[in-house]
Design a protein around this motif. Structure first.
Motif, PDB file in Angstrom:
ATOM      1  N   GLU A 306       0.839  -1.194   0.000  1.00 13.81           N
ATOM      2  CA  GLU A 306       0.000   0.000   0.000  1.00 13.81           C
ATOM      3  C   GLU A 306       0.877   1.248   0.000  1.00 13.81           C
ATOM      4  O   GLU A 306       2.025   1.219   0.444  1.00 13.81           O
ATOM      5  CB  GLU A 306      -0.927   0.014   1.212  1.00 13.81           C
ATOM      6  N   LYS A 320      -0.703  -4.584   2.005  1.00 15.96           N
ATOM      7  CA  LYS A 320      -2.166  -4.514   1.976  1.00 15.96           C
ATOM      8  C   LYS A 320      -2.791  -5.569   2.883  1.00 15.96           C
ATOM      9  O   LYS A 320      -3.962  -5.470   3.258  1.00 15.96           O
ATOM     10  CB  LYS A 320      -2.669  -4.733   0.552  1.00 15.96           C
ATOM     11  N   GLY A 324      -5.282  -5.048  10.498  1.00 15.98           N
ATOM     12  CA  GLY A 324      -6.451  -4.193  10.422  1.00 15.98           C
ATOM     13  C   GLY A 324      -7.535  -4.690   9.490  1.00 15.98           C
ATOM     14  O   GLY A 324      -8.723  -4.383   9.690  1.00 15.98           O
ATOM     15  N   ASN A 325      -7.148  -5.468   8.469  1.00 18.24           N
ATOM     16  CA  ASN A 325      -8.164  -6.020   7.560  1.00 18.24           C
ATOM     17  C   ASN A 325      -8.195  -7.542   7.593  1.00 18.24           C
ATOM     18  O   ASN A 325      -8.638  -8.191   6.639  1.00 18.24           O
ATOM     19  CB  ASN A 325      -7.960  -5.519   6.125  1.00 18.24           C
ATOM     20  N   TYR A 327      -5.921  -9.631   7.321  1.00 13.05           N
ATOM     21  CA  TYR A 327      -5.074 -10.226   6.281  1.00 13.05           C
ATOM     22  C   TYR A 327      -5.904 -10.675   5.077  1.00 13.05           C
ATOM     23  O   TYR A 327      -5.562 -11.608   4.381  1.00 13.05           O
ATOM     24  CB  TYR A 327      -4.248 -11.382   6.854  1.00 13.05           C
ATOM     25  N   ARG A 328      -7.020  -9.950   4.866  1.00  6.64           N
ATOM     26  CA  ARG A 328      -7.954 -10.235   3.773  1.00  6.64           C
ATOM     27  C   ARG A 328      -8.449 -11.692   3.815  1.00  6.64           C
ATOM     28  O   ARG A 328      -8.503 -12.391   2.799  1.00  6.64           O
ATOM     29  CB  ARG A 328      -7.333  -9.875   2.424  1.00  6.64           C
TER      30      ARG A 328
END
Length: 438
Positions: A306, A320, A324-325, A327-328
């Protein structure tokens, strides 16, 4: 498990800490030379909790200096890199790669202040496209660069990637010397796929042995292979933050990481893959850069990062895929893969850092497969004790050839001694092939 106190000793790396003192006795790889151009944009770095700026001057010399100007604290990453030095944009103070002040345009011409002024700086050496720094107490007496094989072979034999991971360095490192997880975490629900064909996937309950040597620890896993045979994989932990991974039969290459502490809660994961005697496979290099079928490999792909501002340390290396996400995480992937996460290194990172940046290891319940991790922790703690009580540093801190090790994967007769069977193959020698068929 570790006590809370010992865990703190191992993961805290800032100035004045025990582990920080030990780390500073070693050369640290911290940036690719291509990330800084002559008279180009400086690059923000953080190492062992210290905020720094890397740059390359007009003559091609590399510098690593404090991120703040010693005049009034302006950010040096926004400075002008020109005419042989890095100039602060606030009042024009200009510094060379050695930290000496060259100019103070707003001060009187006869002022002695310029000659006396220095910005904090650390020595930098370049080898095969990688920049190294020594942050020890006596830079003029720094040892030679360590003889790590990946950085001694020709550049066309090696593939390198760097990413930031959101946990302390030891949590990340321990994931790679844990040979029991690979076929489980990275495997598939069905029986297809390359990973399910790995030799270690045929026996998910290996036995472990480890042995201290003069650079770190050899960690061997023993699995049943064919009739009357055992498959041995020997990972290496090399002081203070290196791991080496054995080759797979399908992909005969050597790989590993430098798990370089950025600070107590972030790690620069420098991954290297290389062939010891031949050019690296171009097809594999391309897969590392682009990923495979939309999934990450062991290397962070070029599309996995990112954008961050240049004032952030390692602004080009943030992923990315992060805590927070989640790790998709994608539940649909669980229909096909054991871990519903998009690729190898992402699966590792999620397990190593998904709970917290510093996990309380007093809560662990270790098993027999954790023998190598226990031995590595003991070695680190013993090294801290010797350095504190006797001022005795590990021999590898000053003797570069202590790092001439390889990780191996060999098939031996059932019950054979892996140390004697693998001794020749574990000795690194740039230009020498594997010596066996992985």
């Amino acid at each position: 498990m570790l006590t809370h106190e010992d865990n703190e000793r191992l993961v805290r790396v800032g100035p004045g800490t025990e582990m920080g003192r030990l780390m500073r006795l070693y050369w640290i790889p911290f940036l690719r030379a291509s990330d800084v151009q002559a008279d180009g944009q400086p690059y923000r770095v953080r190492l062992l909790g210290e905020d720094l700026v890397a740059f390359r001057d007009t003559e091609g010399r590399f510098g690593l200096v404090d991120h703040a100007c010693p005049h009034r604290g302006a950010p040096m990453v926004l400075g002008r890199n020109e005419e042989g030095g890095l100039r602060c944009i606030y009042h024009g103070w200009k510094f060379g790669t050695d930290g000496r002040c060259h100019e103070m345009p707003a001060e009187p011409a006869n002022s002695r202040m310029c000659a006396a002024m220095r910005i904090k700086s650390y020595p930098v050496q370049e080898r095969n496209g990688m920049l190294w720094t020594y942050m020890g107490p006596e830079p003029a007496s720094a040892p030679p660069l360590p003889s790590v094989e990946w950085n001694m072979v020709a550049p066309q034999q090696c593939a390198i990637s760097m990413r930031v991971q959101e946990c302390n360095w030891l949590q990340a490192l321990e994931g790679e010397i844990d040979s029991a997880h690979a076929a489980i975490l990275h495997g598939r629900v069905d029986t297809s796929g390359v990973i399910n064909q790995w030799k270690q996937a045929q026996d998910l309950a290996p036995t472990f042995e480890s042995e201290i040597h003069d650079a770190g620890v050899s960690i061997a896993s023993r699995r049943k292979a064919g009739e009357g045979e055992h498959y041995i994989r020997v990972n290496q932990f090399l002081m203070p933050f290196w791991t080496l991974v054995p080759p797979q039969s399908q992909f005969p290459e050597l790989s590993g990481h430098a798990w370089v502490p950025i600070d107590d809660e972030h790690t620069l994961c420098l991954m290297f893959s290389y062939h010891p005697s031949e050019p690296f496979y171009e097809k594999t290099r391309k897969v590392f850069k682009t990923g495979h079928a939309g999934r990450e490999t062991g290397h962070a792909s070029e599309d996995s990062f990112e954008q961050r501002p240049v004032t952030d340390p390692y602004h080009t290396c943030w992923s990315k895929f992060n805590r927070g996400n989640a790790y998709r995480f994608d539940g649909a992937l669980g229909d096909k893969y054991n871990a519903a996460l998009p690729g190898l290194w992402v699966q590792d990172a999620a397990c190593q850092s998904g709970v917290s940046a510093i996990y309380d290891r007093a809560k662990e319940h270790l098993g027999t497969t954790d023998a190598g991790i226990v031995r590595a922790r003991r070695l680190l703690l013993e090294s801290l004790n010797k350095l504190a009580a006797e001022g005795q540093a590990p021999s590898s801190a000053s003797e570069p050839d202590k790092f001439l090790w390889r990780a191996i994967s060999i098939t031996v007769p059932e019950g054979a001694n892996w140390r004697s069977e693998g001794q020749e193959f574990m000795r690194a020698e740039p230009g020498k092939g594997f010596g066996y068929t992985p």
